[in-house]
Design an enzyme around this catalytic site. Structure first.
Site, PDB file in Angstrom:
ATOM      1  N   GLU A   1      40.053  10.685  -3.140  1.00  0.00           N
ATOM      2  CA  GLU A   1      39.705  11.489  -1.968  1.00  0.00           C
ATOM      3  C   GLU A   1      38.235  11.918  -1.987  1.00  0.00           C
ATOM      4  O   GLU A   1      37.914  13.097  -1.901  1.00  0.00           O
ATOM      5  CB  GLU A   1      40.643  12.706  -1.870  1.00  0.00           C
ATOM      6  CG  GLU A   1      42.096  12.296  -1.674  1.00  0.00           C
ATOM      7  CD  GLU A   1      43.059  13.444  -1.479  1.00  0.00           C
ATOM      8  OE1 GLU A   1      42.784  14.540  -1.994  1.00  0.00           O
ATOM      9  OE2 GLU A   1      44.090  13.235  -0.821  1.00  0.00           O
TER      10      GLU A   1
ATOM     11  N   ASP B   1      52.848  12.103  -2.328  1.00  0.00           N
ATOM     12  CA  ASP B   1      52.114  13.351  -2.444  1.00  0.00           C
ATOM     13  C   ASP B   1      53.005  14.559  -2.140  1.00  0.00           C
ATOM     14  O   ASP B   1      52.888  15.152  -1.076  1.00  0.00           O
ATOM     15  CB  ASP B   1      50.922  13.317  -1.470  1.00  0.00           C
ATOM     16  CG  ASP B   1      49.929  14.422  -1.732  1.00  0.00           C
ATOM     17  OD1 ASP B   1      50.114  15.154  -2.714  1.00  0.00           O
ATOM     18  OD2 ASP B   1      48.973  14.550  -0.957  1.00  0.00           O
TER      19      ASP B   1
ATOM     20  N   GLU C   1      52.834  23.405  -0.316  1.00  0.00           N
ATOM     21  CA  GLU C   1      52.009  22.761   0.713  1.00  0.00           C
ATOM     22  C   GLU C   1      52.859  22.052   1.781  1.00  0.00           C
ATOM     23  O   GLU C   1      52.671  22.259   2.966  1.00  0.00           O
ATOM     24  CB  GLU C   1      51.061  21.758   0.050  1.00  0.00           C
ATOM     25  CG  GLU C   1      50.225  20.986   1.053  1.00  0.00           C
ATOM     26  CD  GLU C   1      49.246  20.017   0.400  1.00  0.00           C
ATOM     27  OE1 GLU C   1      49.202  19.937  -0.845  1.00  0.00           O
ATOM     28  OE2 GLU C   1      48.518  19.338   1.147  1.00  0.00           O
TER      29      GLU C   1
HETATM   30  C1  BDP Z   1      46.863  16.804  -1.529  1.00  0.00           C
HETATM   31  C2  BDP Z   1      46.288  18.077  -1.009  1.00  0.00           C
HETATM   32  C3  BDP Z   1      44.837  18.230  -1.342  1.00  0.00           C
HETATM   33  C4  BDP Z   1      44.631  18.004  -2.824  1.00  0.00           C
HETATM   34  C5  BDP Z   1      45.191  16.670  -3.224  1.00  0.00           C
HETATM   35  C6  BDP Z   1      45.156  16.464  -4.727  1.00  0.00           C
HETATM   36  O1  BDP Z   1      46.460  18.113   0.384  1.00  0.00           O
HETATM   37  O2  BDP Z   1      44.443  19.514  -0.965  1.00  0.00           O
HETATM   38  O3  BDP Z   1      43.281  18.067  -3.137  1.00  0.00           O
HETATM   39  O4  BDP Z   1      46.544  16.594  -2.862  1.00  0.00           O
HETATM   40  O5  BDP Z   1      46.195  16.609  -5.342  1.00  0.00           O
HETATM   41  O6  BDP Z   1      48.233  16.946  -1.442  1.00  0.00           O
HETATM   42  O7  BDP Z   1      44.112  16.166  -5.280  1.00  0.00           O
END
Ligand code: BDP
Length: 683
Positions: A289, A368, A396
């Site tokens: 990301e 996720d 979340e």
């Molecule tokens: C996702 C979240 C994000 C996190 C990412 C992670 O939306 O905020 O940074 O995972 O785990 O679920 O790095």
């Protein structure tokens, strides 16, 4: 609400009170180290609060009844009473609690091979008293199953928390570490009380200011936090920015094979350990990301992790490297690329190439943290690499601490999952404990759900997720029911009605949440960005690789080898065969693995479309029946503030669950034109 499960309410039962007072008027120990001092302080506070009298603390017994704390093999009193065979059963950081009943003396031994074990024993003893157990004949040997039991905070230094639903950070404020350490001490107590032994204090997304946490500017203050945690047996870790050598202005590269970069991290490690001699190590989100990582330099994750591991190795530190690596710029038109495959595809080829102080951290599912996912095939798939699971306590995707969604039953399913590696029964919990592959490091990590709200977790009942994670990390064999029972008794009361009602609410809540949100493992029908509330196509035409592919005929992602993305091949042969075949695939994961027409008949005989309608109506009804009505029945039996607070959240949940129901049902009705057989209102 603030004290969570460490309430220590006054014991009301007279007989019990007398028996407790008889044994608990004195604490005996000749140890004065910080951790044992914490154990003494906990016992003193807890006993005083429950019994109304403060125990004396002395080096040697005065009188004929007392609690004796000590290390096995180093304390005459204890060694006289604890058999060799018993000592052998106590592992590192485990403990024995035993009531000794002699003619002239009656006392309780809390002993371990380590100081931490004494602290855990003290907390366990207090837990049993809170649950009003008999201590006249107490006997327990208890050991942690997982060596690493870690909490990850996604806290930023401006005080915000990524995916936080319970206020601001308790560690950081206005780009500084907070001054008031009382709350952090209380947090350390909560962690230790459930056996957590590691804490990562900052977000895996390490932004500009946080990159500086490993510099002189902040290390002194970080060391202050480390000391508080150390006193409770909790090791401090930091998330680091992979590009630190560049970001901090020292080098023009972060290439892991560049000698200057290697030296930079070695010097950095040395500097950190000057401040924090027992620093745990680094947690790293790299090449994920948009975070920097070794890919920039044409290197792989093993190169990147090993370079850091070499820097930490002389000091006993570890690198925890996250496997959340996938293409986040996917084209939604591309049906070949499957995000679910990414972690395995990225890391399995590197199995065996990591140094032995590197640990890979793997999200429990391949996507996720959705409400329902299969277990990541990387867990256990890695045969020669240390690894830990990553759970998400912060809700979340599971209602953001507005909805009640107790995650212990979900985690239990993951932990009990049989991977069938090598054609034998091998559960995830056996892999995580390190017992199967004999890993040097193993265990569990989870993203925290706490913040500076007065009740720590936003929704008071979400404290149960925090508690439950800790208890499962200690012992994944505990049942959801027993963990729930403990938590309710300690947090609210031992009154049967209260215990039964709240336990019921917690235990059904995940299933309820699942019913009115996304059906049968498909996931992702949430509003983009903040991830709250329904939005069926919110991510459908986006770049994140999270598609449900619904059209007028059917829905689901074919992940089979036979006709789909081939994801199922990442599992052991037996598990693959189960998922591959639509007839054996567990129905709750049907749409995760298969693409199915709306007319498809489920085992119950109901069609898929009718199942979607039914579960969505049912989910909302259950919020009313199983949550709100039950809770209302507790009026007057629990503190008014808690009662009103939870009721308010439940009412919000009801409103929002209706939104979920109507949006999902309407979407599928409009897509298919198929009517609800029961003619309920769909828009
Ligand atoms: C996702 C979240 C994000 C996190 C990412 C992670 O939306 O905020 O940074 O995972 O785990 O679920 O790095």
């Amino acid at each position: 609400m603030y004290r969570c499960w460490l309430r220590y309410d006054k014991i009301k039962n007279k007989e019990l009170m007398d028996s407790y007072i008889r044994l608990c008027s004195q604490i005996v120990t000749d140890m004065y180290t910080p951790i044992v001092n914490s154990a003494k302080a906990e016992l003193t506070n807890g006993l005083f609060s429950m019994l109304g009298t403060k125990p004396n603390i002395s080096k040697t017994p005065r009188g004929s009844s007392f609690i004796m704390l000590g290390i096995l093999g180093k304390n005459e009193y204890i060694d006289r009473e604890i058999l060799e065979s018993e000592k052998e059963k106590v592992c590192k950081d485990g403990y024995i609690i035993k009531t000794i009943d002699k003619e002239k003396e009656r006392f309780i031994i809390i002993a371990s091979k380590t100081e931490k074990g004494i602290l855990y024993g003290a907390f366990a003893f207090l837990r049993f008293m809170q649950m009003q157990r008999d201590i006249d004949n107490f006997y327990l040997i208890d050991n942690p199953h997982n060596p690493l039991r870690i909490i990850n905070h996604w806290d930023n230094m401006d005080g915000s928390i990524e995916r936080g639903y319970a206020g601001k950070s308790i560690f950081f404020e206005k780009n500084k570490i907070v001054n008031n350490m009382d709350r952090i001490t209380d947090y350390a107590r909560l962690l230790a009380s459930v056996g957590i032994n590691g804490v990562v204090i900052n977000n895996v997304n390490v932004h500009q200011t946080e990159t500086r946490l490993i510099t002189k500017e902040y290390l002194k203050d970080v060391a202050g936090l480390a000391e508080i945690f150390r006193n409770y047996g909790v090791t401090l870790y930091l998330s680091i920015n992979y590009a630190s050598p560049i970001e901090l202005g020292d080098l023009d590269t972060a290439d892991p094979l560049d000698e200057r970069v290697k030296q930079w991290w070695k010097d950095k490690a040395e500097e950190i350990y000057e401040y924090i001699p027992d620093f745990g190590g680094f947690l790293v989100k790299a090449d994920s990301e948009f975070r920097p990582g070794p890919f920039t330099y044409g290197r792989n994750h093993a190169d990147g992790a090993n370079m850091l591991a070499e820097a930490l190795e002389p000091f006993g530190g570890i690198v925890i490297w996250r496997c959340f690596v996938y293409n986040c710029l996917q084209d939604w038109r591309d049906t070949k690329t499957d995000r679910a495959k990414a972690a395995y595809d990225n890391f399995k080829p590197l199995d065996g190439l990591f140094h032995d102080n590197v640990i890979l951290q793997i999200k429990n599912g391949p996507m996720d943290f959705q409400v329902r996912e299969p277990v990541s095939p990387l867990i256990g798939g890695l045969e020669n690499t240390n690894h830990v699971v990553e759970f998400q306590i912060t809700q979340e995707y599971t209602g953001q601490q507005i909805h009640l969604c107790y995650l212990v039953p979900m985690w239990k399913e993951v932990l009990d999952f049989d991977t069938r590696i090598g054609g034998k029964s091998v559960t995830v919990k056996e892999i995580l404990s390190g017992s199967f592959y004999k890993n040097k490091y193993s265990g569990m990590a989870a993203v925290a759900n706490i913040g500076n709200d007065a009740n720590w977790t936003g929704h008071q009942l979400a404290q149960a997720n925090f508690y439950g994670y800790g208890r499962l990390a200690w012992n994944p064999d505990l049942s959801s029911e027993s963990i729930t029972d403990e938590w309710v008794r300690m947090t609210f009361s031992n009154e049967k009605d209260v215990v039964d009602t709240i336990s019921h609410m917690l235990l059904v809540s995940w299933s309820i949440y699942e019913k009115y949100t996304t059906p049968l493992g498909i996931g992702w029908m949430v509003n983009p960005g903040h991830h709250y509330g329904p939005n069926v196509d919110g991510y459908e035409y986006d770049k994140w690789g999270t598609y449900h592919r619904a059209d007028i005929h059917g829905i689901g992602v074919d992940r089979t080898v036979k006709s789909g993305t081939g994801y199922t091949a990442q599992y052991s042969k037996e598990v693959m065969e189960i998922y591959e075949d639509i007839n054996t695939c567990p129905e709750e994961l049907l749409l995760f693995f298969h693409r199915v027409p709306y007319s498809y008949k489920l085992k119950s005989g109901t069609t898929l479309i009718q199942h979607i309608y039914n579960t969505h109506f049912e989910g909302v009804e259950q919020v009313e029946e199983d949550l709100i009505k039950k809770w209302q029945g507790l009026k007057g039996k629990i503190e008014e503030e808690s009662f009103n607070h939870v009721l308010e959240r439940l009412n919000m949940q009801l409103e929002h669950s209706k939104e979920w129901r109507d949006v999902i049902n309407t979407y599928f009705y409009r897509k298919t034109g198929i009517k609800d057989q029961l003619n309920r209102k769909i828009y």
